[in-house]
Motif scaffolding. Structure first.
Motif, mmCIF file in Angstrom:
data_model
loop_
_atom_site.group_PDB
_atom_site.id
_atom_site.type_symbol
_atom_site.label_atom_id
_atom_site.label_comp_id
_atom_site.label_asym_id
_atom_site.label_seq_id
_atom_site.Cartn_x
_atom_site.Cartn_y
_atom_site.Cartn_z
ATOM 1 N N VAL A 162 0.887 -1.076 0.014
ATOM 2 C CA VAL A 162 -0.124 -0.086 -0.010
ATOM 3 C C VAL A 162 0.994 1.225 0.044
ATOM 4 O O VAL A 162 0.646 2.359 -0.849
ATOM 5 C CB VAL A 162 -1.005 -0.182 1.197
ATOM 6 C CG1 VAL A 162 -1.625 1.343 1.212
ATOM 7 C CG2 VAL A 162 -1.852 -1.268 1.088
ATOM 8 N N ALA A 163 1.605 1.209 1.019
ATOM 9 C CA ALA A 163 2.895 2.344 0.871
ATOM 10 C C ALA A 163 3.548 2.658 -0.337
ATOM 11 O O ALA A 163 3.527 3.942 -0.806
ATOM 12 C CB ALA A 163 3.575 2.429 2.125
ATOM 13 N N PRO A 164 4.095 1.586 -0.919
ATOM 14 C CA PRO A 164 4.912 1.887 -2.224
ATOM 15 C C PRO A 164 3.749 2.256 -3.252
ATOM 16 O O PRO A 164 4.222 3.073 -4.195
ATOM 17 C CB PRO A 164 5.381 0.322 -2.460
ATOM 18 C CG PRO A 164 5.657 -0.258 -1.158
ATOM 19 C CD PRO A 164 4.449 0.314 -0.293
ATOM 20 N N LEU A 165 2.652 1.685 -3.498
ATOM 21 C CA LEU A 165 1.615 2.006 -4.245
ATOM 22 C C LEU A 165 1.403 3.621 -4.317
ATOM 23 O O LEU A 165 1.528 4.234 -5.087
ATOM 24 C CB LEU A 165 0.439 1.306 -4.390
ATOM 25 C CG LEU A 165 0.634 -0.083 -5.003
ATOM 26 C CD1 LEU A 165 -0.836 -1.030 -4.680
ATOM 27 C CD2 LEU A 165 0.645 -0.095 -6.254
ATOM 28 N N LEU A 166 1.249 3.892 -3.105
ATOM 29 C CA LEU A 166 0.685 5.410 -2.991
ATOM 30 C C LEU A 166 1.997 6.409 -3.209
ATOM 31 O O LEU A 166 1.816 7.471 -3.966
ATOM 32 C CB LEU A 166 0.252 5.666 -1.762
ATOM 33 C CG LEU A 166 -1.077 5.125 -1.271
ATOM 34 C CD1 LEU A 166 -1.427 5.397 0.317
ATOM 35 C CD2 LEU A 166 -2.158 5.484 -2.256
ATOM 36 N N ALA A 167 3.329 6.029 -2.845
ATOM 37 C CA ALA A 167 4.294 6.756 -3.179
ATOM 38 C C ALA A 167 4.821 6.840 -4.492
ATOM 39 O O ALA A 167 5.312 7.723 -5.041
ATOM 40 C CB ALA A 167 5.595 6.142 -2.258
ATOM 41 N N THR A 168 4.286 5.491 -5.263
ATOM 42 C CA THR A 168 4.444 5.496 -6.613
ATOM 43 C C THR A 168 3.752 6.467 -7.185
ATOM 44 O O THR A 168 4.038 7.149 -8.326
ATOM 45 C CB THR A 168 4.326 4.047 -7.196
ATOM 46 O OG1 THR A 168 5.486 3.206 -6.616
ATOM 47 C CG2 THR A 168 4.670 3.906 -8.746
ATOM 48 N N ALA A 169 2.369 6.452 -6.975
ATOM 49 C CA ALA A 169 1.465 7.512 -7.506
ATOM 50 C C ALA A 169 2.122 8.995 -7.323
ATOM 51 O O ALA A 169 1.921 9.639 -8.326
ATOM 52 C CB ALA A 169 -0.129 7.402 -6.821
ATOM 53 N N ALA A 170 2.551 9.253 -6.466
ATOM 54 C CA ALA A 170 3.056 10.576 -6.130
ATOM 55 C C ALA A 170 4.311 10.884 -6.756
ATOM 56 O O ALA A 170 4.367 11.840 -7.611
ATOM 57 C CB ALA A 170 3.289 10.681 -4.412
ATOM 58 N N ALA A 171 5.136 9.926 -7.107
ATOM 59 C CA ALA A 171 6.398 9.962 -7.709
ATOM 60 C C ALA A 171 5.987 9.983 -9.199
ATOM 61 O O ALA A 171 6.571 10.764 -10.114
ATOM 62 C CB ALA A 171 7.199 8.619 -7.711
ATOM 63 N N LEU A 172 4.807 9.443 -9.810
ATOM 64 C CA LEU A 172 4.586 9.625 -11.340
ATOM 65 C C LEU A 172 3.970 10.875 -11.519
ATOM 66 O O LEU A 172 4.314 11.464 -12.504
ATOM 67 C CB LEU A 172 3.448 8.453 -11.734
ATOM 68 C CG LEU A 172 3.899 7.232 -11.468
ATOM 69 C CD1 LEU A 172 2.737 6.224 -11.723
ATOM 70 C CD2 LEU A 172 5.082 6.819 -12.624
ATOM 71 N N ALA A 173 3.182 11.478 -10.474
ATOM 72 C CA ALA A 173 2.693 12.890 -10.640
ATOM 73 C C ALA A 173 3.686 13.880 -10.620
ATOM 74 O O ALA A 173 3.928 14.906 -11.612
ATOM 75 C CB ALA A 173 1.700 12.956 -9.445
ATOM 76 N N THR A 174 4.827 13.436 -9.820
ATOM 77 C CA THR A 174 5.905 14.319 -9.641
ATOM 78 C C THR A 174 6.739 14.574 -11.197
ATOM 79 O O THR A 174 7.397 15.461 -11.775
ATOM 80 C CB THR A 174 6.924 14.124 -8.869
ATOM 81 O OG1 THR A 174 6.249 14.144 -7.384
ATOM 82 C CG2 THR A 174 8.222 14.910 -8.335
ATOM 83 N N MET A 175 6.882 13.080 -11.801
ATOM 84 C CA MET A 175 7.687 12.925 -12.903
ATOM 85 C C MET A 175 6.798 13.785 -14.088
ATOM 86 O O MET A 175 7.581 14.627 -14.826
ATOM 87 C CB MET A 175 7.742 11.601 -13.473
ATOM 88 C CG MET A 175 8.638 10.716 -12.906
ATOM 89 S SD MET A 175 8.684 9.016 -13.354
ATOM 90 C CE MET A 175 9.968 8.161 -12.221
ATOM 91 N N VAL A 176 5.756 13.642 -14.079
ATOM 92 C CA VAL A 176 5.019 14.493 -15.170
ATOM 93 C C VAL A 176 5.031 15.813 -15.000
ATOM 94 O O VAL A 176 5.349 16.663 -15.913
ATOM 95 C CB VAL A 176 3.608 13.846 -15.127
ATOM 96 C CG1 VAL A 176 2.692 14.801 -16.008
ATOM 97 C CG2 VAL A 176 3.111 12.347 -15.665
ATOM 98 N N LEU A 177 4.933 16.677 -13.825
ATOM 99 C CA LEU A 177 4.763 17.869 -13.467
ATOM 100 C C LEU A 177 6.376 18.493 -13.879
ATOM 101 O O LEU A 177 6.567 19.473 -14.382
ATOM 102 C CB LEU A 177 4.276 18.290 -12.390
ATOM 103 C CG LEU A 177 2.970 17.939 -12.037
ATOM 104 C CD1 LEU A 177 2.548 18.210 -10.546
ATOM 105 C CD2 LEU A 177 2.130 18.689 -12.974
#
Length: 344
Positions: A162-177
């Motif tokens: 759960v924690a890695p999934l949510l951190a990955t979602a935040a990382a993906l958003a950071t990558m795109v921005l």
């Protein structure tokens, strides 16, 4: 005379029994949403803010250097920040190096949520079975029809997935921005954002890599998750000190008495494969130590290291599975301890 009509068994409404495990996962998420979700999101936001500040400062300094004639590339003085003109004079090798540099900066910018996640998972596991004994809420949870096994496993899944999934979602958003910010800067200085940022496939390749790394992280992190949960279930006080002191003292003992010498090994092997695995396996990319780099001439090249073949080669490493088995054993002991230890 009243006749009683029996309802046929087939007509009786049968309420299916729902497994409590999804509810336990939701409980862990809502109790620790600040660490699981908002901490990585805030870390990604801070990374983007610093990126914008750095971009503004770098742009101002570059314009000042251009005005003073001090900006040179390969010995050629640049009279303006026209990226289209600069890139048109670059070779294919130079453009590839530029793309690799962008990939590295993209990875660094998106690593902030994962760094924060490592701290969150570490301290979450330390308090997972200790805090409810400390505030006596363990008595309430034990009164519910939920097994200790399911309770502990819900915490394992929360930490490993759960924690890695949510951190990955935040990382993906950071990558795109981050890629959008760089694209805007490139366009502002006359460059082709599609060619310099998106055409190389760097953002998409990095995004696919961090998503694919989730199961690798989940298995690799088991030794630390198991050890911290074991300390959380066993310690009567200060689980952090127990979790740190025991592996470190064990390492000092092995080093002092040269125990590993009897096996033809150095003490460094014990520190790296036992102590570090017990304490640092929740750190992202810690599994890089076990990747199969055979056939790679330049391991420093991101294109060679950060690919799916190299990533999943960790599942062929004995180090991965020995640590996973050790973590599973410690989790099983933590389940047993929770069954009878209710007080601090």
């Amino acid at each position: 005379m009243n006749a009683q009509v029996e309802t046929p068994v087939e007509a009786r409404a049968v309420t299916p029994r729902r497994h409590p495990f999804p509810t336990l996962l939701r409980r862990e998420y809502w109790e620790h949403r600040g660490g699981f979700l908002w901490a990585p999101v805030i870390a990604g936001g801070v990374s983007l803010l610093l990126t914008m500040i750095f971009a503004v400062v770098a742009s101002v300094m570059a314009r000042k250097a251009v005005a003073e004639g001090e900006l040179e590339i390969d010995g050629v003085t640049i009279n303006g920040l026209d990226l289209s003109l600069i890139t048109s004079q670059m070779s294919a090798h130079d453009l590839q190096q530029l793309g690799d540099a962008f990939d590295a900066s993209l990875l660094m910018a998106s690593s902030w949520p994962f760094i924060v996640m490592a701290f969150v998972v570490f301290f979450y596991c330390l308090g997972a079975l200790y805090d409810d004994r400390k505030d006596r809420s363990v008595l309430f949870w034990k009164s519910l029809p939920v097994s200790d096994r399911d309770t502990v496993l819900s915490k394992v899944v929360s930490a490993a997935l759960v924690a890695p999934l949510l951190a990955t979602a935040a990382a993906l958003a950071t990558m795109v921005l981050f890629a959008v910010i760089v694209s805007v800067l490139v366009v502002m200085h006359g460059g082709n954002a599609f060619q310099l940022v998106w055409a190389s496939g760097g953002p998409f390749r990095m995004a696919a890599f961090v998503v694919a790394a989730i199961p690798v992280y989940a298995v690799w992190a088991l030794p630390t998750i198991g050890w911290l949960l074991l300390c959380s279930a066993w310690a009567k006080g200060k689980p952090f000190l127990w979790a740190i002191v025991v592996p470190v003292l064990l390492g000092v003992f092995v080093w002092w008495f040269e125990v590993m010498g009897y096996f033809g090994l150095q003490a460094d092997w014990f520190w790296q494969n036992v102590v570090a695995r017990m304490l640092l396996s929740v750190v992202p990319a810690g599994w890089m130590d076990a990747v199969n780099l055979h056939g790679i001439d330049a391991p420093g090249d991101l294109r060679d290291v950060l690919n799916l073949r190299t990533l999943y080669s960790t599942f062929l490493s004995p180090k991965m599975w020995i640590g996973a088995v050790a973590g599973a054993l410690m989790i099983a002991i933590a389940v047993r301890l929770r069954r009878w230890r209710e007080e601090i």
